[in-house]
Design a protein around this motif. Structure first.
Motif, PDB file in Angstrom:
ATOM      1  N   MET A   1      18.600  17.747  13.504  1.00  0.00           N
ATOM      2  CA  MET A   1      20.002  17.806  13.095  1.00  0.00           C
ATOM      3  C   MET A   1      20.627  19.107  13.568  1.00  0.00           C
ATOM      4  SD  MET A   1      21.012  16.198   9.363  1.00  0.00           S
ATOM      5  CE  MET A   1      20.041  17.197   8.401  1.00  0.00           C
ATOM      6  N   TYR A   5      28.139  25.712  16.880  1.00  0.00           N
ATOM      7  CA  TYR A   5      29.314  26.414  16.379  1.00  0.00           C
ATOM      8  C   TYR A   5      29.933  27.174  17.534  1.00  0.00           C
ATOM      9  CZ  TYR A   5      28.156  25.847  11.416  1.00  0.00           C
ATOM     10  OH  TYR A   5      27.920  25.367  10.169  1.00  0.00           O
ATOM     11  N   PRO A 196      24.214  30.831   7.578  1.00  0.00           N
ATOM     12  CA  PRO A 196      24.879  30.515   8.831  1.00  0.00           C
ATOM     13  C   PRO A 196      25.699  31.668   9.380  1.00  0.00           C
ATOM     14  CG  PRO A 196      26.113  29.584   7.021  1.00  0.00           C
ATOM     15  CD  PRO A 196      24.869  30.177   6.439  1.00  0.00           C
ATOM     16  N   PRO A 198      29.008  33.445  10.304  1.00  0.00           N
ATOM     17  CA  PRO A 198      30.306  33.372   9.639  1.00  0.00           C
ATOM     18  C   PRO A 198      31.298  32.551  10.452  1.00  0.00           C
ATOM     19  CG  PRO A 198      29.538  35.631   9.717  1.00  0.00           C
ATOM     20  CD  PRO A 198      28.587  34.827  10.542  1.00  0.00           C
ATOM     21  N   LEU A 199      32.196  31.859   9.771  1.00  0.00           N
ATOM     22  CA  LEU A 199      33.223  31.082  10.434  1.00  0.00           C
ATOM     23  C   LEU A 199      34.085  31.976  11.309  1.00  0.00           C
ATOM     24  CD1 LEU A 199      34.599  28.835   7.566  1.00  0.00           C
ATOM     25  CD2 LEU A 199      33.360  28.083   9.600  1.00  0.00           C
TER      26      LEU A 199
END
Lengths: 223, 738
Positions: A1, A5, A196, A198-199
Motif C-alpha cells: 500500500m 506525496y 509521515p 508534514p503536509l
C-alpha cells in the motif's frame, strides 16, 4: 500500500517552521515465544501439534515515500522468533503483523493425562529517530479463556519509556480425559509506526517560537 | 429619589444586623467532599490504574493546542482563573435566541455596530441599562439600552474535516470556508467581515473550570450529564449503539459497553468541545481521528513546559534556565500508563472502523473519547481553590468568619439579607453542587452555620425543588434559576432539549413521573425526589390546611412513596398528587399546580474567584461586579413568570456603603493561588488567538490556515511553575478602554 506525496523542499519547511519535522526513523521489534512441555515423557499416546503462523487477516503495511518494512518469521523447535522492522528517511509507515502461536493436544486414547505446559516469552521493542514508535501486544490463553494472561512493550523514539523489554513465563496445567482436546495459544502483535512527512503548507501556527519569528505575537500586559 | 419595591426591609436592618441575618453562610471549602466516582480509581477492576499518570495526561490534553483543529485548546477559553478575559472578537449575535434579533449583531451601548472582530470597551456594558439602576423594572423605569448580543469566547474557524496527521503541524487538514455564499453554512455567513472568515464565537459566556468538580451537572443548561457513558455528554439518555467504550473480553473478543460513572459531569462536559464546530473543531471530526493525530506526538510538543510545573515538571525537558517545549513521552505511552489495559491492549483490527484511505482504527483510538474525558476529569478535580480569605479564616459560633475586615463582614451580612446565600450556597457558593452540599450537611448539620438558623434544602439529594417564583409555586431544577437577566426568548437555558429531543430539565421529567409517564424519566434519581424536602408543599396534607394553591384531597393525593423521614421542611409536605390528578393538571392549559420555572433558568455559577472571572452571567452582559450588584438590587432586568421569587430589595438598593461592603465580601472569595497562577493553577505556555488584524469593519485575508480566512493576532501566556507568576491576574474590566 504505497502512496506518493509531493515533497516540499525540506529547506523551505525549515524557513517556515523551526519545528520542522523530518520523518527519519526506524523500529525493530521481536517476540520470542517458546512452549516447553514439562512432562513430555508421560504423554506418549497424546496427539500434540504445534503451529506458528501469521494471521493474514490482521496485516497492515501502509508505506509511503521511501519507507520499507519487513517481518521475519522463524519457527523453530525451541525458539520461535517473530521479528518486525521498518525504516524511513522521507516517508511514513503504519505496520502491524499478528503471529498466532498454538499447541494443540488431542486425547484419542482411553487414558487421562495431566499436562504441564510452560510458555516463556521475551518481547523487545525499539524505535529510534525523529518520530517512530513500536509496540508488542501479547495474549496467551486456553481454548475456553479460563486461563489467560497478557503483557506488552512500548518504545518511542521520543525517549526511553522503561517498558521496551519484558519477559515472563506462564504455566498451563490441565487434565485431558479420553476424547478431550485443549489448545494453548499465544498471539503476538507487533506494530510499528513512523510518522509521515508534514503536509505541504503545514503550519506551526501555535508555537510561540514561530510567532515571535514572524512578528505575529503580541504580549498581553497584565498590569 | 423615587423608589418602588416589592418587599422592603427597612429600619430594623440597621440595628442588630447579626441577629437579623439568617440562612446558610458560605462555608470554608477546605475539606469539602468531592462527589465520589465508584469504579474510576477504586474497586476490583478500576478504569484508571495510575491516577497520577491520568492527571498528567489530563493536564497535557487540557493545555495542548494540538487537540483543536486550528490551535484551540481547552485552555484557550479557560486560561484566566479558569475562564476567558479576552475582549476582541468575542461577540455572538445571540444565536440561542428564537427571535430574529438573535441572528444579527446590534449596535453596542457605546453606539458602534457590533460584529465579528469588534473590540469591547467599558462603555459597552452592561448590555441592559435602565434609567434608574436601583429601581425595579417597569414602565416608570424606562429601558435606555438592551441588546441580545452575547459576550463569549472565540473558537475555531471550522470547515470540513478531511484528515489529521500523526505528526507535523498543529492544524488539521480541513476544507475551509468558501467565498461563495451558496457553499457557506449559517455560521460562515455570520462570522465574517467582508466575506473573510473569522473565528466563530460561542453563544454563551465561558464559565470557570475551577471548582467545577463540585457541580452535579455542567454547562449553563445542565446538558453535561452527571453520569459519563464513555463517549458522549448525554449520560443514560444516549441509547445509540455507537456510544460507550470497547472492552477487551479476551484475545479475540472485544465488546462495546456503556459506562455508568456517576458524579462524572466533568468527563461528560470534556467530550463536547473537541468535536464541536464552533468551539474547537472542523466539522464531523471524531475522537478516533483526534487520537490518530495525537497518539504518537509528544504532549505539548510546541509549548514550553515549566521545569517546576506541579504536574508536568518531571516529564518536561526543561531546566531552570532553558524552558523546552513538549514532554519526554507520547500520548500513547501516557494512556497505557494511566488506564486499565482492557481498554487499549486488544491487538486485533477491523472491529473499530476504518477512515477512508487510511489504516483501520485501533482499540486505543476507538476509546480515545473515554481516555480524554476521564483524564480531563481527574485533572480538573485538582483545580480546587480552597485558600481564599473566606476559607482560611476562623469561624465564630454562629459560623461567621472572624478574620475578615469590618467592611467584608458587613458585606457577608448583606449577602445573606439580600438572599444571595439561598442560591449561592455551600463551599462552591452554588446550589448546583447538589451532592457536595448534601454530603457536607449530612456529615455535619452545622456545616453552613447553626442548623436552626440555616435550615434549607441543601442537605437534600433532590434534583428538583418546588418553590416560590414571581408566578406562584413552581418546580425548578435544583441549582438552575431564572433571575431575569435577559428576555426569556433569548436563551431557553435548562428548558432546552438534548440531541435526542428529550427535555434537559429534571423538573420536566419529575412532572411526567408524577403523572405516571414512567418512560419519560431518563435520568436516574429524578424518581427519588422527595416532596417533603420541597420549599413549598406540593400537595395538601389532610391534617393541615394552610390555604396555598396546591393539590388537594379532592384533586387526589397520596403519601409520597419516597418517604417522610428526616425531611428538610416538614413531614407534612410528604404528599404528592395521584397520577390521574397530575396527568389532568399536565394537560390543563392553565396549569398552576404543575407549573415549572425552567425557561431561561441557568446553572447558578460559583462565586469563587468571581473578582477575576468576568464578564458575568450566561450572556456575559455585565463587565463589573458593581453592575451585577446593581442588577440584583433592582431585582433583575426582565420580570418574567419563571423568575425566582427569592429576591427582595434590601439595603443594597439604597445604600452605597452596603453595596461597597457586599463587593468587598465578594473579593474574599478569591484564592491568591488562582490570582498568581500557583499550583495547582500553574500551566504550560499557551498561544491564544486574540481577534484578527483590523477591526469589525476590515480584516486582512490570507491566514496561513486558509486564503479566505482573516489574519490573526495572538497573545502568549508564558509557562508558569508551581510557584506561580509575579504578575497578578486582573479583573476583566481593568483591561478595557473607556
Amino acid at each position: 500500500m504505497k502512496s506518493k506525496y509531493n515533497l516540499l523542499p525540506v529547506l523551505a519547511m525549515a524557513c517556515l517552521s523551526p519545528l520542522s519535522v523530518q520523518a527519519a526513523g526506524s523500529f525493530n521489534s521481536f517476540a520470542n515465544i517458546n512452549f516447553t512441555i514439562n512432562n513430555l515423557n508421560d504423554l506418549t499416546g497424546l496427539d500434540i501439534s504445534e503451529n506458528f503462523a501469521l494471521d493474514d487477516t490482521q496485516t497492515v503495511n501502509a508505506l509511503s515515500g521511501d519507507a520499507s518494512s519487513s517481518y521475519l518469521f522463524t519457527p523453530a523447535v525451541s525458539a520461535n522468533n517473530f521479528q518486525v522492522s521498518g525504516n524511513a528517511d522521507h516517508g511514513s509507515a503504519v505496520v502491524s503483523y499478528l503471529a498466532a502461536h498454538s499447541i494443540a493436544f488431542t486425547n484419542n486414547t482411553v487414558n487421562s493425562y495431566q499436562i504441564s505446559l510452560t510458555m516463556a516469552y521475551q518481547l523487545s521493542a525499539s524505535a529510534v529517530g525523529d518520530n517512530a514508535e513500536s509496540q508488542i501486544l501479547l495474549d496467551f490463553y486456553n481454548a475456553l479463556n479460563t486461563d489467560t494472561g497478557q503483557n506488552q512493550t512500548y518504545a518511542t523514539s521520543v525517549a526511553p519509556q522503561g517498558t521496551e523489554n519484558v519477559s515472563g513465563t506462564h504455566t498451563f496445567s490441565f487434565t485431558l480425559s479420553p476424547g478431550q482436546a485443549e489448545t494453548i495459544s499465544a498471539d503476538a502483535n507487533i506494530t510499528g509506526n513512523i510518522a509521515p512527512v508534514p503536509l505541504p503548507g503545514a503550519v506551526w501556527l501555535f508555537s510561540s517560537a514561530v510567532l515571535s519569528g514572524i512578528g505575529y505575537s503580541k504580549r498581553r500586559k497584565n498590569a | 429619589m423615587r423608589l418602588k419595591s416589592k418587599l422592603f426591609l427597612a429600619g430594623g436592618l440597621l440595628i442588630t444586623q447579626a441577629a437579623m441575618a439568617h440562612g446558610p453562610r458560605p462555608p470554608s471549602m477546605i475539606g469539602a467532599p468531592i462527589p465520589p466516582v465508584p469504579g474510576l480509581t477504586d474497586g476490583a477492576d478500576p478504569i484508571v490504574v495510575n491516577k497520577a499518570a491520568a492527571i498528567a495526561l489530563g493536564k497535557a490534553l487540557f493545555w495542548d493546542t494540538n487537540v483543536g483543529s486550528d490551535g484551540v485548546a481547552c485552555g484557550t477559553c479557560h486560561y484566566h482563573a479558569g475562564a476567558d478575559d479576552r475582549f476582541k472578537n468575542q461577540l455572538n449575535p445571540g444565536l440561542k435566541s428564537n427571535q430574529a434579533s438573535g441572528q444579527t449583531y446590534q449596535t453596542t451601548a457605546s453606539g458602534v455596530l457590533g460584529g465579528p472582530n469588534y473590540t469591547l470597551t467599558k462603555s459597552d456594558f452592561p448590555f441592559h441599562q435602565v434609567t434608574y439602576p436601583f429601581e425595579i423594572p417597569g414602565d416608570e423605569n424606562p429601558v435606555l439600552f438592551s441588546s441580545d448580543d452575547v459576550v463569549a469566547s472565540a473558537g475555531s474557524f471550522s470547515g470540513k474535516f478531511n484528515k489529521a496527521e500523526r505528526s507535523g503541524a498543529n492544524n488539521d487538514d480541513c476544507t475551509r470556508r468558501s467565498s461563495l455564499e451558496a457553499e457557506q453554512d449559517a455560521e460562515d455567513k455570520i462570522f465574517q467581515v467582508n466575506n473573510i472568515g473569522t473565528r466563530r464565537i460561542e453563544p454563551r459566556n465561558t464559565p470557570t473550570v475551577i471548582n467545577a468538580v463540585f457541580n452535579h451537572r455542567l454547562f449553563w443548561d445542565g446538558r453535561a450529564n452527571n453520569i459519563f457513558n464513555g463517549s458522549s455528554p448525554w449520560g443514560e439518555r444516549d441509547k445509540r449503539a455507537e456510544t460507550g467504550v470497547w472492552v477487551k473480553l479476551n484475545a479475540r473478543t472485544v465488546k462495546k459497553e456503556k459506562l455508568h460513572l456517576i458524579n462524572s459531569a466533568l468527563a461528560s462536559q470534556a467530550v463536547a468541545p473537541p468535536v464541536n464546530e464552533v468551539e474547537m473543531s472542523c466539522n464531523k471530526r471524531s475522537f478516533p481521528a483526534i487520537a490518530r493525530k495525537l497518539l504518537m506526538r509528544k504532549p505539548l510538543e510546541s509549548q514550553k513546559v515549566h521545569y517546576q510545573d506541579s504536574v508536568l515538571g518531571a516529564l518536561s525537558r526543561s531546566t531552570a534556565n532553558n524552558l523546552q517545549p513538549g514532554l519526554n513521552t507520547t500520548y500513547n505511552a501516557l494512556i497505557q500508563k494511566a488506564f486499565n489495559q482492557k481498554y487499549w491492549s486488544y491487538s486485533r483490527l477491523g472491529e473499530f472502523g476504518t477512515p477512508a484511505g487510511q489504516t483501520p482504527y485501533t482499540q486505543t483510538e476507538a476509546n480515545f473519547a473515554m481516555f480524554f474525558g476521564l483524564a480531563i476529569q481527574l485533572y480538573e478535580s485538582t483545580l480546587i481553590s480552597d485558600q481564599a480569605p473566606i476559607d482560611t479564616s476562623p469561624r465564630d459560633a454562629e459560623g461567621y468568619p472572624t478574620a475578615l475586615n469590618a467592611s467584608e463582614k458587613r458585606g457577608l451580612l448583606r449577602f445573606i439579607d439580600a438572599h444571595c446565600n439561598i442560591c449561592h450556597a455551600g463551599p462552591a457558593l452554588t446550589g448546583a453542587s447538589i451532592v457536595t452540599n448534601s454530603m457536607m450537611l449530612k456529615a455535619n448539620p452545622d456545616a453552613f452555620g447553626p442548623k436552626a438558623d440555616t435550615a434549607g434544602a441543601f442537605i437534600s439529594d433532590n434534583l428538583v425543588i418546588y418553590d416560590v417564583t414571581s408566578n406562584g409555586n413552581q418546580f425548578m431544577d435544583y441549582g438552575y434559576i431564572n433571575t431575569g437577566v435577559a428576555n426569556p426568548e433569548s436563551d431557553p437555558g435548562v428548558a432546552g432539549a438534548d440531541d435526542f429531543g428529550n427535555p434537559l430539565s429534571f423538573s420536566e421529567q419529575y412532572r411526567q413521573y408524577l403523572a405516571g409517564n414512567v418512560s419519560a424519566v431518563i435520568d436516574p434519581n429524578v424518581n427519588k425526589t422527595r416532596s417533603c424536602d420541597f420549599g413549598k408543599p406540593l400537595a395538601e396534607n389532610p391534617a393541615i390546611n394552610d390555604g396555598n394553591i396546591k393539590f388537594t384531597v379532592a384533586d387526589g393525593i397520596l403519601a409520597d412513596p419516597n418517604g417522610n423521614q428526616n425531611c428538610v421542611n416538614k413531614a407534612g409536605y410528604a404528599f404528592i398528587p395521584t397520577p390521574a390528578a397530575a396527568q389532568l393538571e399536565l394537560t390543563n392549559p392553565l396549569t398552576a399546580k404543575m407549573a415549572i420555572a425552567t425557561k431561561a433558568a441557568f446553572k447558578v455559577p460559583t462565586l469563587r474567584n468571581i473578582e477575576l472571572t468576568g464578564p458575568y452571567m450566561h450572556n456575559g452582559s455585565m463587565s463589573t461586579l458593581e453592575q451585577v450588584i446593581e442588577f440584583y438590587a433592582r431585582l433583575g432586568n426582565i420580570p418574567n413568570p419563571d423568575q425566582h421569587g427569592v429576591f427582595t430589595q434590601t439595603l443594597i438598593s439604597i445604600n452605597p456603603q452596603a453595596r461597597a461592603d457586599l463587593l468587598a465580601f465578594l473579593k474574599t472569595l478569591t484564592d491568591d493561588r488562582v490570582r498568581y497562577e500557583k499550583a495547582p493553577f500553574d500551566h504550560p505556555e499557551l498561544v491564544i488567538p486574540d481577534g484578527h488584524q483590523g477591526d469589525q469593519q476590515l480584516v486582512t485575508p490570507g491566514s496561513p490556515l486558509g486564503s479566505n480566512l482573516a489574519k490573526e493576532e495572538f497573545f502568549t501566556i508564558p509557562a508558569v511553575g508551581k510557584n506561580g507568576s509575579t504578575d497578578a491576574l486582573l479583573p476583566f474590566d481593568s483591561q478595557l478602554a473607556p
